[in-house]
Scaffold this motif. Structure first.
Motif, PDB file in Angstrom:
ATOM      1  N   VAL A  16       0.852  -1.194   0.000  1.00 16.03           N
ATOM      2  CA  VAL A  16       0.000   0.000   0.000  1.00 16.03           C
ATOM      3  C   VAL A  16       0.883   1.237   0.000  1.00 16.03           C
ATOM      4  O   VAL A  16       1.816   1.350   0.801  1.00 16.03           O
ATOM      5  CB  VAL A  16      -0.914   0.043   1.243  1.00 16.03           C
TER       6      VAL A  16
ATOM      7  N   SER B 266      -2.283  -1.440  -3.721  1.00 16.25           N
ATOM      8  CA  SER B 266      -3.190  -0.287  -3.697  1.00 16.25           C
ATOM      9  C   SER B 266      -2.395   1.000  -3.560  1.00 16.25           C
ATOM     10  O   SER B 266      -1.539   1.126  -2.680  1.00 16.25           O
ATOM     11  CB  SER B 266      -4.166  -0.401  -2.521  1.00 16.25           C
TER      12      SER B 266
ATOM     13  N   THR C 167      -4.404   4.226 -13.271  1.00 19.98           N
ATOM     14  CA  THR C 167      -5.224   3.014 -13.261  1.00 19.98           C
ATOM     15  C   THR C 167      -5.093   2.287 -14.594  1.00 19.98           C
ATOM     16  O   THR C 167      -4.967   1.058 -14.647  1.00 19.98           O
ATOM     17  CB  THR C 167      -6.694   3.381 -12.991  1.00 19.98           C
TER      18      THR C 167
ATOM     19  N   ARG D 144      -4.321  -0.989  -8.066  1.00 24.40           N
ATOM     20  CA  ARG D 144      -5.450  -0.061  -8.007  1.00 24.40           C
ATOM     21  C   ARG D 144      -4.962   1.323  -7.586  1.00 24.40           C
ATOM     22  O   ARG D 144      -4.151   1.447  -6.673  1.00 24.40           O
ATOM     23  CB  ARG D 144      -6.495  -0.563  -7.011  1.00 24.40           C
TER      24      ARG D 144
ATOM     25  N   ASN E 220      -6.535   5.100  -6.534  1.00 23.01           N
ATOM     26  CA  ASN E 220      -7.735   5.871  -6.219  1.00 23.01           C
ATOM     27  C   ASN E 220      -7.353   7.185  -5.555  1.00 23.01           C
ATOM     28  O   ASN E 220      -6.312   7.298  -4.897  1.00 23.01           O
ATOM     29  CB  ASN E 220      -8.648   5.076  -5.273  1.00 23.01           C
TER      30      ASN E 220
ATOM     31  N   LEU F  23      -9.830   1.857   1.144  1.00 20.56           N
ATOM     32  CA  LEU F  23      -9.173   1.845  -0.157  1.00 20.56           C
ATOM     33  C   LEU F  23      -7.895   0.999  -0.149  1.00 20.56           C
ATOM     34  O   LEU F  23      -7.487   0.476  -1.189  1.00 20.56           O
ATOM     35  CB  LEU F  23      -8.841   3.265  -0.600  1.00 20.56           C
TER      36      LEU F  23
ATOM     37  N   SER G 188     -11.262   0.991  -8.528  1.00 23.87           N
ATOM     38  CA  SER G 188     -10.041   1.630  -9.009  1.00 23.87           C
ATOM     39  C   SER G 188     -10.390   2.820  -9.896  1.00 23.87           C
ATOM     40  O   SER G 188     -11.389   2.793 -10.626  1.00 23.87           O
ATOM     41  CB  SER G 188      -9.180   0.635  -9.793  1.00 23.87           C
TER      42      SER G 188
END
Length: 245
Positions: free
Chosen positions: A84, A132, A166, A175, A177, A223, A232
């Motif tokens: 992450v 992520s 993305t 992903r 975001n 997320l 995403s």
């Protein structure tokens, strides 16, 4: 019930205060191994003591590419990967159109846009497939607030990055975001606005209050976790409704 981020390795930039610090605390409590960055060592040391759970602070400025290289080298050595990345570091200050200086423009774009781009790009070798990436956006990405045009433009760029990356990272199923705060109580807010301005912000927000760092942190956990595995490219508003009505 299992922790949502158990076993994940996470980096949060700009995490010595505000949204970043609140998110680091949440990530750590949800089982993540947390690395944080910031520019001031004293504040980072204090943040680490508040986060606990073995959090590690690495001093650095996201606008300095050598600092980013050093940050990722340490994470590679200590953890070997990133699951992450929360690219949260940013600056905001007023700049009245007609009086905007080069210094104001360069500072805001260097940290918010250039810094975010290279924070994510330089993380790619460490990011696991299926990882992520969370970018700190803002309702300013489309609201057009007066005396804030440079900042507004940087957050529009962040929204665009989330969409483009993305697509770019589709082969690796990473992903990306954007997390978009509304009016949020942070350490810098009281130095930026008057009490009357803050009261107007609260009055304009259907939720009847400013957001807290923890309001954003809980959304960031979503997320970052597998709960959002099929999400995403979005801009997730955590704004008490102020930009939605």
């Amino acid at each position: 019930m299992a922790n949502k981020l158990e076993g994940k390795v996470a980096l949060i930039t700009g995490a010595s205060a505000g949204i970043g610090l609140a998110t680091a605390k949440r990530f750590a409590s949800e089982g993540a191994r947390v690395f944080i960055t910031g520019r001031r060592q004293v504040e980072l040391d204090q943040a680490v003591s508040e986060i606990g759970h073995g959090a590690v602070a690495i001093r650095g400025d996201v606008a300095n590419l050598d600092d980013l290289d050093r940050i990722y080298a340490q994470i590679k050595e200590e953890a070997g990967r990133l699951d992450v990345l929360f690219a949260n570091a940013g600056v905001y200050e007023f700049g009245t159109f007609g009086e905007i200086t080069e210094q104001h423009f360069d500072k805001t774009f260097d940290v918010n846009v250039r810094g975010t781009l290279f924070t994510v790009q330089k993380a790619l070798p460490l990011l696991v497939d299926g990882g992520s990436v969370i970018l700190t956006g803002s309702i300013a990405s489309f609201k057009g607030y007066a005396d804030f045009s440079v900042y507004n433009a940087t957050k529009a760029a962040i929204r665009s990055f989330a969409r483009s990356w993305t697509n770019d990272l589709k082969p690796r199923h990473i992903r990306v975001n954007s997390l978009a705060p509304g009016h949020t109580q942070t350490p810098g807010l009281d130095t930026l606005v008057t009490p009357e301005h803050k009261a107007a912000m609260i009055d304009a927000t259907p939720a009847g209050r400013l957001a807290t760092g923890d309001d954003l942190a809980k959304a960031a956990v979503f997320l970052a976790s597998d709960d959002s595995a099929f999400i995403s490219g979005i801009e997730l508003y955590v704004d008490g409704g102020v930009a939605q009505i």
